[in-house]
Design an enzyme around this catalytic site. Structure first.
Site, PDB file in Angstrom:
ATOM      1  CB  SER A 154      43.518  30.348  44.871  1.00 47.74           C
ATOM      2  OG  SER A 154      43.266  30.702  43.528  1.00 47.74           O
ATOM      3  CG  HIS A 180      40.286  32.826  46.251  1.00 44.24           C
ATOM      4  ND1 HIS A 180      39.808  33.940  46.921  1.00 44.24           N
ATOM      5  CD2 HIS A 180      41.025  33.318  45.207  1.00 44.24           C
ATOM      6  CE1 HIS A 180      40.236  35.041  46.321  1.00 44.24           C
ATOM      7  NE2 HIS A 180      40.971  34.694  45.272  1.00 44.24           N
ATOM      8  CG  ASP A 209      41.871  33.959  41.804  1.00 51.16           C
ATOM      9  OD1 ASP A 209      41.587  34.971  42.475  1.00 51.16           O
ATOM     10  OD2 ASP A 209      42.627  33.056  42.212  1.00 51.16           O
ATOM     11  CG  MET A 245      41.965  36.398  36.449  1.00 49.60           C
ATOM     12  SD  MET A 245      43.733  36.072  36.347  1.00 49.60           S
ATOM     13  CE  MET A 245      44.055  35.508  38.025  1.00 49.60           C
ATOM     14  CG  HIS A 257      39.587  37.864  43.648  1.00 46.31           C
ATOM     15  ND1 HIS A 257      40.950  37.685  43.785  1.00 46.31           N
ATOM     16  CD2 HIS A 257      39.422  39.198  43.431  1.00 46.31           C
ATOM     17  CE1 HIS A 257      41.568  38.849  43.644  1.00 46.31           C
ATOM     18  NE2 HIS A 257      40.668  39.777  43.421  1.00 46.31           N
ATOM     19  CG  MET A 270      41.177  39.948  39.847  1.00 51.60           C
ATOM     20  SD  MET A 270      42.475  38.732  40.063  1.00 51.60           S
ATOM     21  CE  MET A 270      41.464  37.320  40.407  1.00 51.60           C
ATOM     22  CG  MET A 299      44.806  42.086  44.822  1.00 53.30           C
ATOM     23  SD  MET A 299      44.486  40.316  44.583  1.00 53.30           S
ATOM     24  CE  MET A 299      46.046  39.642  44.060  1.00 53.30           C
ATOM     25  CG  ASP A 337      44.328  36.629  46.378  1.00 53.18           C
ATOM     26  OD1 ASP A 337      45.091  35.674  46.223  1.00 53.18           O
ATOM     27  OD2 ASP A 337      43.366  36.887  45.618  1.00 53.18           O
TER      28      ASP A 337
HETATM   29  C1  DX5 Z   1      46.196  36.237  41.719  1.00 52.72           C
HETATM   30  C2  DX5 Z   1      44.987  35.638  42.361  1.00 52.72           C
HETATM   31  C3  DX5 Z   1      45.286  34.764  43.516  1.00 52.72           C
HETATM   32  C4  DX5 Z   1      46.164  33.579  43.228  1.00 52.72           C
HETATM   33  C5  DX5 Z   1      47.067  33.403  44.402  1.00 52.72           C
HETATM   34  O1  DX5 Z   1      45.866  37.263  40.881  1.00 52.72           O
HETATM   35  O2  DX5 Z   1      44.063  36.625  42.789  1.00 52.72           O
HETATM   36  O3  DX5 Z   1      44.091  34.336  44.173  1.00 52.72           O
HETATM   37  O4  DX5 Z   1      45.444  32.387  43.032  1.00 52.72           O
HETATM   38  O5  DX5 Z   1      48.012  32.448  44.095  1.00 52.72           O
HETATM   39  P1  DX5 Z   1      49.353  32.289  44.934  1.00 52.72           P
HETATM   40  O6  DX5 Z   1      48.947  31.862  46.326  1.00 52.72           O
HETATM   41  O7  DX5 Z   1      50.101  31.212  44.200  1.00 52.72           O
HETATM   42  O8  DX5 Z   1      50.053  33.594  44.930  1.00 52.72           O
HETATM   43 ZN    ZN Z   2      42.297  35.890  44.126  1.00 49.19          ZN
END
Ligand code: DX5
Ligand code: ZN
Length: 218
Positions: A10, A35, A37, A39, A68, A70, A139, A177
């Site tokens: 990620s 990956h 993320d 947000m 991903h 969010m 998650m 994740d």
């Molecule tokens: C958190 C994200 C993850 C994050 C995971 O909300 O969806 O993808 O990058 O990071 P680690 O591996 O550090 O928990």
């Molecule tokens: Zn993620």
């Protein structure tokens, strides 16, 4: 069912001024996926980046871009992320009333479609959408930030999902994740996950190539 083990580092845990070189680091580590993320500060209490970063990362690497979302009402943005070069789009069941419609739209665009759930959402709620997904993302922390500790109970959800998959005869990948490292990766795989998203454990590690090998094998 034995789905291939895929490691998806990620980029959230990278230095935000160095996304291009982070993407190259991920590719040279041997990880087949990257990956991303997204947000919105509303669905989760953090803001990251949008489709323009996906578009720019697309130019830097050929690895599978595992996006991903969010964000609230992710359906509004499917087309934008597909056009930017995503290979797979995963959005949250909790954030979209019309999940089936948008999963079908993602597949219709030739991308892999994923549905995600937060720790407090039961896997049983996904029953009606499972025929329309290529992956389910469980998650294993509450989404919003990297570097959190995996909630062990979430791996019980992975086991339940494996049972549902067996009974249904469907074929989809199971992604985990949050808080994945060498120790928890082993437990996640034993529970039945085959896609491992790894943020801080990847970027904190010096020898990324051997980490990827270990995560796949452990
Ligand atoms: C958190 C994200 C993850 C994050 C995971 O909300 O969806 O993808 O990058 O990071 P680690 O591996 O550090 O928990
Ligand atoms: Zn993620």
């Amino acid at each position: 069912m034995m789905n291939e083990i895929i490691i998806s580092p990620s980029i959230l845990s990278a230095d935000f001024t160095e996304f291009g070189s982070a993407a190259q680091e991920i590719e040279t580590s041997g990880a087949p996926w990257l990956h991303m993320d997204v947000m919105d500060g509303s669905f989760v209490p953090n803001l990251t980046f949008g489709s323009s970063l996906i578009r720019d990362i697309r130019k830097k690497t050929k690895v599978f871009l595992d996006v991903h979302l969010m964000i609230v009402q992710p359906g509004r943005y499917i087309r934008k992320f597909a056009d930017a070069g995503a290979d797979g789009i995963t959005f949250h069941y909790e954030a979209e009333v019309h999940s089936q419609k948008y999963l079908a739209e993602i597949r219709g665009l030739g991308l892999k479609a994923g549905i995600a759930i937060v720790p407090s959402t039961p896997v049983s709620i996904l029953e009606e959408v499972l025929p329309f997904v290529d992956l389910v993302l469980i998650m294993t922390v509450n989404p919003g930030f990297g570097g959190q500790t995996l909630i062990p109970e979430c791996l019980e959800k992975v086991k339940k999902l494996v049972e549902i998959r067996q009974k249904s005869g469907l074929d989809f990948n199971i992604s985990v994740d949050g808080g994945i490292n060498e120790t928890t990766a082993q437990k996640a795989k034993e529970a039945g996950a085959n896609i491992l998203v790894v943020g801080s454990a990847f970027f904190d590690c010096e020898d990324k190539k051997s980490l990827i090998t270990k995560l796949k094998a452990c």
